[in-house]
Design a protein around this motif. Sequence first.
Motif, PDB file in Angstrom:
ATOM      1  N   ASP A 282       0.840  -1.210   0.000  1.00  0.00           N
ATOM      2  CA  ASP A 282       0.000   0.000   0.000  1.00  0.00           C
ATOM      3  C   ASP A 282       0.867   1.249   0.000  1.00  0.00           C
ATOM      4  O   ASP A 282       0.695   2.154  -0.804  1.00  0.00           O
ATOM      5  CB  ASP A 282      -0.832   0.068   1.293  1.00  0.00           C
TER       6      ASP A 282
ATOM      7  N   LEU B 148       3.619   1.461  -3.134  1.00  0.00           N
ATOM      8  CA  LEU B 148       2.995   1.603  -4.452  1.00  0.00           C
ATOM      9  C   LEU B 148       2.304   2.962  -4.558  1.00  0.00           C
ATOM     10  O   LEU B 148       2.274   3.561  -5.632  1.00  0.00           O
ATOM     11  CB  LEU B 148       2.006   0.467  -4.714  1.00  0.00           C
ATOM     12  N   THR B 149       1.776   3.440  -3.442  1.00  0.00           N
ATOM     13  CA  THR B 149       1.173   4.781  -3.463  1.00  0.00           C
ATOM     14  C   THR B 149       2.241   5.833  -3.738  1.00  0.00           C
ATOM     15  O   THR B 149       2.026   6.762  -4.530  1.00  0.00           O
ATOM     16  CB  THR B 149       0.461   5.081  -2.122  1.00  0.00           C
TER      17      THR B 149
ATOM     18  N   ASN C   5       3.226   5.446  -7.436  1.00  0.00           N
ATOM     19  CA  ASN C   5       2.157   5.892  -8.336  1.00  0.00           C
ATOM     20  C   ASN C   5       2.012   7.406  -8.347  1.00  0.00           C
ATOM     21  O   ASN C   5       1.625   7.990  -9.351  1.00  0.00           O
ATOM     22  CB  ASN C   5       0.822   5.258  -7.936  1.00  0.00           C
TER      23      ASN C   5
ATOM     24  N   ILE D 181       4.918  -3.491 -12.921  1.00  0.00           N
ATOM     25  CA  ILE D 181       4.460  -2.114 -12.690  1.00  0.00           C
ATOM     26  C   ILE D 181       5.642  -1.153 -12.818  1.00  0.00           C
ATOM     27  O   ILE D 181       5.566  -0.130 -13.499  1.00  0.00           O
ATOM     28  CB  ILE D 181       3.863  -1.976 -11.273  1.00  0.00           C
TER      29      ILE D 181
ATOM     30  N   PHE E 229       5.296   1.207 -16.089  1.00  0.00           N
ATOM     31  CA  PHE E 229       4.825   2.565 -15.779  1.00  0.00           C
ATOM     32  C   PHE E 229       5.960   3.506 -15.408  1.00  0.00           C
ATOM     33  O   PHE E 229       5.731   4.591 -14.872  1.00  0.00           O
ATOM     34  CB  PHE E 229       3.756   2.516 -14.689  1.00  0.00           C
TER      35      PHE E 229
ATOM     36  N   HIS F 218       8.401   3.517 -13.191  1.00  0.00           N
ATOM     37  CA  HIS F 218       8.802   3.849 -11.817  1.00  0.00           C
ATOM     38  C   HIS F 218      10.275   3.516 -11.575  1.00  0.00           C
ATOM     39  O   HIS F 218      10.920   4.156 -10.744  1.00  0.00           O
ATOM     40  CB  HIS F 218       7.961   3.064 -10.799  1.00  0.00           C
TER      41      HIS F 218
ATOM     42  N   PRO G 282       1.498  -6.114 -14.455  1.00  0.00           N
ATOM     43  CA  PRO G 282       1.245  -4.790 -13.863  1.00  0.00           C
ATOM     44  C   PRO G 282      -0.066  -4.752 -13.062  1.00  0.00           C
ATOM     45  O   PRO G 282      -0.219  -3.932 -12.182  1.00  0.00           O
ATOM     46  CB  PRO G 282       1.163  -3.872 -15.091  1.00  0.00           C
ATOM     47  N   THR G 283      -0.983  -5.632 -13.379  1.00  0.00           N
ATOM     48  CA  THR G 283      -2.254  -5.658 -12.641  1.00  0.00           C
ATOM     49  C   THR G 283      -2.200  -6.652 -11.485  1.00  0.00           C
ATOM     50  O   THR G 283      -3.248  -7.106 -11.009  1.00  0.00           O
ATOM     51  CB  THR G 283      -3.415  -6.068 -13.577  1.00  0.00           C
TER      52      THR G 283
ATOM     53  N   ALA H  99      -1.766  -6.485  -8.396  1.00  0.00           N
ATOM     54  CA  ALA H  99      -2.463  -6.157  -7.142  1.00  0.00           C
ATOM     55  C   ALA H  99      -3.923  -6.579  -7.225  1.00  0.00           C
ATOM     56  O   ALA H  99      -4.483  -7.126  -6.267  1.00  0.00           O
ATOM     57  CB  ALA H  99      -2.361  -4.662  -6.860  1.00  0.00           C
ATOM     58  N   GLN H 100      -4.537  -6.347  -8.364  1.00  0.00           N
ATOM     59  CA  GLN H 100      -5.936  -6.714  -8.543  1.00  0.00           C
ATOM     60  C   GLN H 100      -6.085  -8.243  -8.584  1.00  0.00           C
ATOM     61  O   GLN H 100      -7.016  -8.797  -8.004  1.00  0.00           O
ATOM     62  CB  GLN H 100      -6.454  -6.103  -9.841  1.00  0.00           C
TER      63      GLN H 100
ATOM     64  N   GLN I 270      -5.688  -9.520  -5.012  1.00  0.00           N
ATOM     65  CA  GLN I 270      -6.841  -9.291  -4.135  1.00  0.00           C
ATOM     66  C   GLN I 270      -7.983 -10.248  -4.439  1.00  0.00           C
ATOM     67  O   GLN I 270      -8.688 -10.694  -3.535  1.00  0.00           O
ATOM     68  CB  GLN I 270      -7.303  -7.838  -4.229  1.00  0.00           C
TER      69      GLN I 270
ATOM     70  N   PHE J 297     -11.685 -10.719 -15.918  1.00  0.00           N
ATOM     71  CA  PHE J 297     -12.146  -9.328 -15.900  1.00  0.00           C
ATOM     72  C   PHE J 297     -10.953  -8.376 -15.828  1.00  0.00           C
ATOM     73  O   PHE J 297     -10.885  -7.370 -16.527  1.00  0.00           O
ATOM     74  CB  PHE J 297     -13.093  -9.119 -14.709  1.00  0.00           C
TER      75      PHE J 297
ATOM     76  N   SER K 203      -9.792  -5.787 -18.734  1.00  0.00           N
ATOM     77  CA  SER K 203      -9.787  -4.337 -18.513  1.00  0.00           C
ATOM     78  C   SER K 203      -8.507  -3.674 -19.000  1.00  0.00           C
ATOM     79  O   SER K 203      -8.465  -2.466 -19.194  1.00  0.00           O
ATOM     80  CB  SER K 203     -10.019  -4.021 -17.040  1.00  0.00           C
ATOM     81  N   VAL K 204      -7.446  -4.469 -19.199  1.00  0.00           N
ATOM     82  CA  VAL K 204      -6.206  -3.883 -19.744  1.00  0.00           C
ATOM     83  C   VAL K 204      -5.905  -4.455 -21.127  1.00  0.00           C
ATOM     84  O   VAL K 204      -4.791  -4.354 -21.636  1.00  0.00           O
ATOM     85  CB  VAL K 204      -4.994  -4.107 -18.801  1.00  0.00           C
TER      86      VAL K 204
END
Lengths: 447, 316
Positions: free
Chosen positions: A74, A77-78, A81, A99, A103, A105, A402-403, A405-406, A409, A439, A443-444
């Motif tokens: 958390d 990554l915050t 980001n 990620i 992206f 980083h 990169p996804t 985290a989703q 979860q 899903f 979404s990506v």
Amino acid sequence: MVRRFAAVLAAGLFATVAVAGTTAEPARAQDKSLTLCWASWDPANALRQLSKDFTEETGIEMNYEFVPWTNYADRFLTVLNSQGDLCDLIIGDSQWLGIGAEFGHYVKLNDFFSEEEISMDRFLDAAVYNYATWPKGTDNYWALPAMGDAVGYVYRKDWFQRPEIRKSFEQEYGYELGVPKTWQELMDVAQFFQGRTIDGKKRYGIALYTERGSEGITMGVTNALYAWGFEYDDPNNDYRMDGYVNSDKAVEAVKFYKKLYECCTPPGHSNAYMTANLDAYKSGQVAMQMNFFAFFPGIHKNDRVGGDTSGYFVNPTHGDKPRASVLGGQGISVVKYSDKQDMALEYIKWFAQPEVQKRWWKLGGYSVHKAVVNAPWFKDSAPFASEFLTAMSTVRDFWQEPTYAQLLQSTQKRMHDYIVADKGTAKEALDNLITDWKFTFQSVGKY
Amino acid sequence: MTQVSLKAPAIRRLGGGTGPRQRVRGLSDRALAFYFVLPSLLLLLAINIFPLAWNIYLSFTNYRANMPGFPVRWVGDLNYARLLGSEDVWAAMQHTAHFVGWAMLIQVILGFGLAWLLNRKFKGAGLFITLIALPMMLSKAVVGTFWTYIFQPQSGIFNYIVNFFADVGEFTMLGNADLAPWALILVDTWMWTPFIMLIVLAGLRSVPQDLYEAAEVDGASSWRQFWTITVPMVLPFLMLAVLFRSIECFKLFDMVAELTSGGPGSATELANIFLKRQAFETWRTGYAAAFAVILFVTTFGAANIYVKFWTKVKER
């Protein structure tokens, strides 16, 4: 009077801002310090100790931002980001590579490695693959393998050696009590110790990973899944998961893990991860604990359960499937938003040296440098060293997308719903997981 | 009593005069007032109104805060449609409703009862009130953390107490999907019943004694006095306490995060835990923004209806 006061106040403010403005840049330029971000745990203290040598050699002060594991992702990554410059160096989880690379980083390290002649051949192949490359297995490096780690087990060697306990076990299960070689043996041993009174106290079988909030139950159940031969998708067709994620063997593995949780963990062990397992083991509640190798040096030094009291083993196998261990560990990366990238790279260059890596291992960090792990003294240097090498040669990781985290979860939810909350069936949990993952990939635009 | 009278010039200086408006360096009173209020207004706009507007905008996009290069598209009401069709969202709302409903009911009964008892004059009443009010002075995260130890099946005192009265053996409150929601209600009740008690106590103490005296003269029983004097007089206070507590319960996060992290499974995944997961763990920012809007509208709407009802009760 009021106007005079206001004028003085305004002048003061102006002067402060002006002085701050003119001095901020030189002060920043002269600031010879780096901030390294990582999780707050035993190896981080070892790294702090190790880095004193770096400061001595270069004059660069090291500051640290260590965050507990449950908030680690958390928090950092915050920061990444939001393109924050809190961290100059970050020891980021292996799953963050996608990620970090996609992206922007992380700083790509290929040119730097070439210039400084830092070869990835000097590190264990599995470590390079998992801690440094993105896309996986390519020659694009975003980190230097820093801390090798995998899930293993610690057991109460002293209990396992007691004649009366050995005798009881053999009578009940028909074979000698020893380090479990298969998952069924692991369950037998755990079941044997569950509720048994030893030295006047009630003991339990095994402390498993069951945590809901961050990644705990995923890091636990995937040990069983890999042992049963789980695949994330069709090896010949990326992201096609039907029939793989919810295969019969995957269903069987998840059911097994649930059974192990229900039969053999201490009461209330329903939201446990690294620290909870350590506590359960160190306090003498359990005969075995699942945990990352990173904690084993600390256990070995522990007054109550250290030394010869504890033994270590790697993930058992299931049937004819090859052994597999859940990957822990991280690589060290330079953060793109840092204005001290040169100094950060200097740290990486220093850290990559074989001598520094040897000292890193001796202080309690897990080096994956071949000069360390292939040295003749390595296997005898600690009671878990040999097991660590076995585990590292069989590691498997969660999605590094990169996804991630989703994806993570969804896994947490579906697995916890079935294993701990007793909701639905294993097949439904895995079917729902595929729906969630599809899903996410849709979404990506990857599915 | 001293009477204070303001003469005309003084009234004008205070801005309440009817004569020519006082001017400060060319600024009218109205403009001066505006400039005084302006910093607060700007601050309010910057930290409240703008984020709200931005959040509403994001709720109509596919924005993901963890993907800087990901193209942001306007998706219309897609996030809202997905939310309203999601079983997980409805489950989170049901968990929240269960928690708020039961917590409020139990806390109102206990809070009223405690206030009723403490309203009688006895030695040490002040000390009792202070002691009872202690839990609500603690941080919710701290409360959540230490209750995890209290609920610990082997060493926690909760299991010991339950087993002292009923021999049920080892059980886990936080690891059982049926019991965990009640664990949350229990902890919240322990912490916040004193709040309701204090407000009701204030209400009870504001009831004029002569009403009771008159009722007694008229021969009204204690029960009748309770229903015709105490309850109507205290009701506005009680309703206010319920309003504050319901809003707090609805947005509860930290205590749950420490106690159960929303588990086992999703048994205690309240709306705010779900929201946090979507926003900062799975990084579906647009989707989470839409859920935040729904939560805002729900609480704001419900609170408005409630306040109107409360005003009517107060004016009765």
